[in-house]
Design a protein around this motif. Sequence first.
Motif, short mmCIF file in Angstrom:
data_model
loop_
_atom_site.label_atom_id
_atom_site.label_comp_id
_atom_site.label_asym_id
_atom_site.label_seq_id
_atom_site.Cartn_x
_atom_site.Cartn_y
_atom_site.Cartn_z
N TYR A 9 -7.21 7.99 9.29
CA TYR A 9 -6.10 7.06 9.05
C TYR A 9 -6.55 5.80 8.31
O TYR A 9 -6.00 5.43 7.28
N ASN A 10 -7.54 5.09 8.87
CA ASN A 10 -7.98 3.83 8.28
C ASN A 10 -8.53 4.02 6.88
O ASN A 10 -8.30 3.19 5.99
N ARG A 11 -9.25 5.10 6.68
CA ARG A 11 -9.82 5.35 5.35
C ARG A 11 -8.74 5.65 4.32
O ARG A 11 -8.84 5.23 3.18
N PHE A 12 -7.70 6.38 4.72
CA PHE A 12 -6.59 6.63 3.80
C PHE A 12 -5.91 5.31 3.42
O PHE A 12 -5.62 5.06 2.25
N PHE A 13 -5.66 4.46 4.42
CA PHE A 13 -4.97 3.21 4.11
C PHE A 13 -5.85 2.24 3.33
O PHE A 13 -5.35 1.47 2.51
N ASP A 14 -7.16 2.28 3.55
CA ASP A 14 -8.06 1.51 2.69
C ASP A 14 -7.95 2.00 1.25
O ASP A 14 -7.97 1.20 0.30
N ASP A 82 5.10 0.11 -2.00
CA ASP A 82 5.60 -1.01 -1.21
C ASP A 82 4.54 -1.52 -0.24
O ASP A 82 4.39 -2.73 -0.04
N TYR A 83 3.81 -0.60 0.38
CA TYR A 83 2.72 -0.97 1.30
C TYR A 83 1.68 -1.82 0.57
O TYR A 83 1.27 -2.86 1.07
N ILE A 88 -0.82 -7.13 -0.67
CA ILE A 88 -1.18 -8.14 -1.67
C ILE A 88 -0.47 -9.46 -1.35
O ILE A 88 -1.08 -10.53 -1.39
N ASN A 89 0.81 -9.39 -1.01
CA ASN A 89 1.56 -10.60 -0.68
C ASN A 89 1.01 -11.28 0.58
O ASN A 89 0.96 -12.51 0.65
#
Length: 164
Positions: A9-14, A82-83, A88-89
């Motif tokens: 999970y964390n690696r995909f979102f990174d 969007d994620y 970034i925001n």
Amino acid sequence: MSKRVLPFYNRFFDLFDRLVIEEWEAKTFINNVLSEDLINDENKKKIYKGINVLYKCGYLTRKKNPKNSKVFLYTETQPIVDYRAKKINEKIEKVLKEKMNTISDSLNTKSKEALFISELKAEYPEIACQIDVIQQEHLQILNDLSTKKNVIKKLMQHFSISEF
């Protein structure tokens, strides 16, 4: 009712934070999600499973590779875009708020120092000429800090970030 679990999970979102996924083969995911020491058959299967979960949940689209009909090409969908924009925001907001706090603290300190110098000049007029240069330096620094603060305020307005 099936429960979908995203391996790594964390690696995909990174990965989503760092890269745009456009017509990737599964092997591109493997090379970008797993470090070299983690690449093995078991982990590759987990990556394939993760890609399938992301596809079924609407985070990726897939189409057959025109060069090899046994291989799919995956592209991110709007939720990943969007994620990434949200991340970034959040980073922009954090940086601007930290800078605003630092500059505000510096402004307060320099204002107190400038006031103290003015008090010294008033109390000891015989040394006023000698400390004028120091007072001018403090006033210039105050001016620079105020300019920086105004720039940050404008950036915060541009990104719809509240000051506090």
